[in-house]
Design a protein around this motif. Structure first.
Motif, PDB file in Angstrom:
ATOM      1  N   ARG A  72     -27.028 -55.112 -54.634  1.00 18.53           N
ATOM      2  CA  ARG A  72     -27.133 -53.704 -55.308  1.00 18.53           C
ATOM      3  C   ARG A  72     -27.891 -53.143 -55.842  1.00 18.53           C
ATOM      4  N   ARG A  73     -29.230 -53.977 -55.694  1.00 19.04           N
ATOM      5  CA  ARG A  73     -30.423 -53.596 -55.532  1.00 19.04           C
ATOM      6  C   ARG A  73     -31.274 -52.938 -54.331  1.00 19.04           C
ATOM      7  N   TRP A  74     -30.737 -53.868 -53.575  1.00 18.64           N
ATOM      8  CA  TRP A  74     -31.513 -53.472 -52.142  1.00 18.64           C
ATOM      9  C   TRP A  74     -31.050 -51.934 -51.855  1.00 18.64           C
ATOM     10  N   ALA A  75     -29.263 -51.571 -52.020  1.00 15.75           N
ATOM     11  CA  ALA A  75     -28.970 -50.629 -51.398  1.00 15.75           C
ATOM     12  C   ALA A  75     -28.655 -49.810 -52.685  1.00 15.75           C
ATOM     13  N   ARG A  76     -28.980 -49.325 -54.429  1.00 19.17           N
ATOM     14  CA  ARG A  76     -29.903 -48.470 -54.675  1.00 19.17           C
ATOM     15  C   ARG A  76     -31.425 -48.414 -54.026  1.00 19.17           C
ATOM     16  N   GLU A  77     -31.643 -48.847 -53.825  1.00 20.36           N
ATOM     17  CA  GLU A  77     -33.434 -48.639 -53.303  1.00 20.36           C
ATOM     18  C   GLU A  77     -33.436 -47.763 -51.713  1.00 20.36           C
ATOM     19  N   ILE A  78     -32.093 -48.335 -50.963  1.00 18.62           N
ATOM     20  CA  ILE A  78     -32.596 -48.110 -49.630  1.00 18.62           C
ATOM     21  C   ILE A  78     -32.064 -46.780 -49.708  1.00 18.62           C
ATOM     22  N   ASN A  79     -30.658 -45.890 -50.922  1.00 19.99           N
ATOM     23  CA  ASN A  79     -30.187 -44.673 -50.605  1.00 19.99           C
ATOM     24  C   ASN A  79     -30.972 -43.722 -51.362  1.00 19.99           C
ATOM     25  N   GLU A  80     -32.083 -44.262 -52.772  1.00 23.75           N
ATOM     26  CA  GLU A  80     -32.849 -43.860 -52.652  1.00 23.75           C
ATOM     27  C   GLU A  80     -33.843 -43.459 -52.067  1.00 23.75           C
ATOM     28  N   TYR A  81     -34.555 -44.385 -51.260  1.00 26.59           N
ATOM     29  CA  TYR A  81     -35.264 -43.792 -50.761  1.00 26.59           C
ATOM     30  C   TYR A  81     -34.867 -42.472 -49.234  1.00 26.59           C
ATOM     31  N   THR A  82     -33.684 -43.132 -48.919  1.00 31.99           N
ATOM     32  CA  THR A  82     -33.341 -42.518 -48.002  1.00 31.99           C
ATOM     33  C   THR A  82     -33.696 -40.858 -47.753  1.00 31.99           C
ATOM     34  N   PHE A  93     -32.524 -33.871 -41.011  1.00 27.08           N
ATOM     35  CA  PHE A  93     -31.713 -34.905 -41.612  1.00 27.08           C
ATOM     36  C   PHE A  93     -30.682 -35.309 -42.569  1.00 27.08           C
ATOM     37  N   GLY A  94     -29.876 -36.167 -42.558  1.00 26.09           N
ATOM     38  CA  GLY A  94     -28.949 -36.366 -43.251  1.00 26.09           C
ATOM     39  C   GLY A  94     -28.761 -37.881 -43.520  1.00 26.09           C
ATOM     40  N   PHE A  95     -27.605 -38.530 -44.697  1.00 28.27           N
ATOM     41  CA  PHE A  95     -27.365 -39.726 -44.636  1.00 28.27           C
ATOM     42  C   PHE A  95     -26.858 -40.196 -44.700  1.00 28.27           C
ATOM     43  N   PHE A  96     -26.236 -41.408 -43.574  1.00 30.85           N
ATOM     44  CA  PHE A  96     -24.472 -42.368 -45.129  1.00 30.85           C
ATOM     45  C   PHE A  96     -25.276 -43.236 -45.690  1.00 30.85           C
ATOM     46  N   ALA A  97     -24.074 -43.085 -46.868  1.00 34.55           N
ATOM     47  CA  ALA A  97     -25.221 -43.952 -47.464  1.00 34.55           C
ATOM     48  C   ALA A  97     -25.102 -45.482 -47.561  1.00 34.55           C
ATOM     49  N   THR A  98     -25.496 -46.826 -48.072  1.00 31.96           N
ATOM     50  CA  THR A  98     -24.939 -47.675 -47.709  1.00 31.96           C
ATOM     51  C   THR A  98     -24.836 -48.798 -49.068  1.00 31.96           C
ATOM     52  N   LEU A  99     -23.612 -49.320 -48.965  1.00 28.31           N
ATOM     53  CA  LEU A  99     -23.082 -50.342 -49.993  1.00 28.31           C
ATOM     54  C   LEU A  99     -23.374 -51.632 -49.524  1.00 28.31           C
ATOM     55  N   THR A 100     -22.431 -52.180 -50.184  1.00 34.90           N
ATOM     56  CA  THR A 100     -22.512 -53.927 -50.717  1.00 34.90           C
ATOM     57  C   THR A 100     -21.251 -54.926 -50.509  1.00 34.90           C
ATOM     58  N   LEU A 101     -20.206 -54.190 -49.723  1.00 32.78           N
ATOM     59  CA  LEU A 101     -19.059 -54.695 -49.239  1.00 32.78           C
ATOM     60  C   LEU A 101     -19.700 -56.025 -48.835  1.00 32.78           C
ATOM     61  N   PRO A 102     -19.550 -57.378 -49.455  1.00 30.66           N
ATOM     62  CA  PRO A 102     -17.454 -57.274 -49.450  1.00 30.66           C
ATOM     63  C   PRO A 102     -17.706 -57.304 -51.202  1.00 30.66           C
ATOM     64  N   ASP A 103     -19.185 -57.052 -51.734  1.00 32.72           N
ATOM     65  CA  ASP A 103     -18.957 -56.869 -53.384  1.00 32.72           C
ATOM     66  C   ASP A 103     -18.026 -55.364 -53.610  1.00 32.72           C
ATOM     67  N   VAL A 104     -17.110 -55.814 -53.775  1.00 31.04           N
ATOM     68  CA  VAL A 104     -15.981 -54.497 -53.566  1.00 31.04           C
ATOM     69  C   VAL A 104     -16.612 -53.138 -54.879  1.00 31.04           C
ATOM     70  N   GLU A 105     -16.910 -54.017 -56.009  1.00 34.90           N
ATOM     71  CA  GLU A 105     -16.790 -53.389 -57.512  1.00 34.90           C
ATOM     72  C   GLU A 105     -18.764 -52.770 -57.862  1.00 34.90           C
ATOM     73  N   GLY A 106     -19.501 -53.267 -56.719  1.00 32.74           N
ATOM     74  CA  GLY A 106     -20.847 -52.779 -56.524  1.00 32.74           C
ATOM     75  C   GLY A 106     -20.446 -51.553 -55.342  1.00 32.74           C
ATOM     76  N   ALA A 107     -19.868 -52.112 -54.527  1.00 32.72           N
ATOM     77  CA  ALA A 107     -19.820 -51.077 -53.486  1.00 32.72           C
ATOM     78  C   ALA A 107     -19.233 -49.273 -54.405  1.00 32.72           C
ATOM     79  N   LEU A 108     -18.547 -49.688 -54.816  1.00 31.91           N
ATOM     80  CA  LEU A 108     -17.831 -48.086 -55.594  1.00 31.91           C
ATOM     81  C   LEU A 108     -18.786 -47.879 -56.761  1.00 31.91           C
ATOM     82  N   THR A 109     -19.268 -48.324 -57.362  1.00 26.85           N
ATOM     83  CA  THR A 109     -20.455 -48.032 -58.181  1.00 26.85           C
ATOM     84  C   THR A 109     -21.666 -47.009 -57.327  1.00 26.85           C
ATOM     85  N   GLU A 110     -22.079 -47.823 -55.918  1.00 31.97           N
ATOM     86  CA  GLU A 110     -22.961 -47.596 -55.488  1.00 31.97           C
ATOM     87  C   GLU A 110     -22.210 -46.042 -54.352  1.00 31.97           C
TER      88      GLU A 110
END
Length: 323
Positions: A72-82, A93-110
């Motif tokens: 979750r920490r890394w997904a947030r950092e990468i998405n904010e950087y991108t 540029f555009g971007f596809f956001a990184t999620l946290t699967l198989p952590d579904v709860e974290g993926a939904l939040t992100e």
């Protein structure tokens, strides 16, 4: 020949802190060294290859290594950087956001944060996440969310959950099988029928999906005890069976797949409005992209079809880039 103003739906970034993390772990994505990357290097590459806008995504192995909080920490950092890279040059540029699967709860939040706050153009999902493919019932809450949001999802292969073959980099064939497996998983699980609002882009022309499309058909039919009916259909009708229409729901990019061997299979299966340009930069170095672009540009396509692949089809997926 049209090379100008392409929209590249398969272009990666390697954020500096992420690169350090991967090197500390000794990870070589796809069996190759992690390439160097910077926004300026990406712009130079795009300017030399007729690309107006690159939709950036993190490649395999993503951010999940067994620790959900770390992911979750890394997904947030990468998405904010991108998002910052995109804010600096939204035309390029555009971007596809990184999620946290198989952590579904974290993926939904992100996903909610990335799409709602960072204005991500879509989501990138690895084909398998800790060995679980996207049709896994446990991933349904995320699929439903993405369906409700009418989200664009770029499906990129991960490391195949199987032993590597010594001497063969995993990007050579394992990546293609990984994408193929997840496409079949989405079909057989019923997810493609249940969540049609998701615009799913399969990397590398869908892996083996176009080539084995009739095997997929037979699998679909045999799961309903109709294998003999499927063979009869193929033998007597000599036409594309309606059951293969599900393959036309997918979008397909042509990254590393624009050869005269691969394109005929893709064009025989994909909806013409569902094919997008892709480079795979920087994992595909500029000379490789130059070579494959030449094979693509020399392939006999109608001008309007080439223009659609280069840009038009992506403009429909990403309306902010239209014009």
């Amino acid at each position: 020949m049209s090379r100008a103003r392409r929209i590249d739906t398969h272009q990666h970034l390697v954020p500096p802190h992420y690169a350090e993390w991967m090197r500390d772990k000794g990870i070589r994505p796809g069996g190759v060294d992690l390439p160097s990357w910077s926004p300026s290097a990406a712009l130079k590459f795009m300017d030399g290859h007729g690309i107006q806008t690159g939709i950036l995504s993190l490649s395999t192995p993503g951010v999940y290594f067994g620790d959900a909080a770390e992911a979750r920490r890394w997904a947030r950092e990468i998405n904010e950087y991108t998002a910052g890279v995109v804010t600096g040059r939204p035309d390029r540029f555009g971007f596809f956001a990184t999620l946290t699967l198989p952590d579904v709860e974290g993926a939904l939040t992100e996903a909610e944060y990335a799409l709602g706050t960072l204005n991500a153009d879509g989501i990138v999902l690895l084909a398998n996440n800790d060995g679980r493919y996207l049709g896994d019932p446990g991933f349904e809450p995320l699929l439903k969310f993405l369906h409700d949001r009418q989200a664009t999802v770029f499906v990129h292969p991960g490391e195949l959950p199987a032993p590597e073959v010594p001497g063969i980099p995993t990007f050579t064939a394992d990546f293609l099988l990984d994408t193929t497996r997840t496409a079949i998983s989405l079909i057989l699980s019923g997810a493609m029928a249940k969540y049609p609002g998701i615009k799913l882009i399969l990397a590398h022309a869908g892996g083996f999906v176009p080539y084995i499309s009739y095997r997929i058909l037979l699998t679909m039919m045999s799961t309903k005890n109709k294998a003999q009916q499927a063979w009869t259909l193929l033998d007597r009708k000599h036409q594309v069976p309606r059951q293969l229409a599900v393959l036309r729901q997918f979008y397909y990019d042509i990254a590393l797949s624009s050869s005269p061997a691969a394109l005929p299979s893709l064009l025989a299966v994909a909806d013409p409005d569902h094919i997008t340009y892709g480079s795979d930069f920087p994992f595909a170095p500029a000379p490789a992209v130059t070579f494959l672009n030449k094979t693509y540009e020399q392939y006999p396509l109608e001008d309007n079809q080439r223009a659609a692949i280069d840009r038009g089809n992506s403009e429909k997926i990403f309306p902010r880039l239209k014009g």
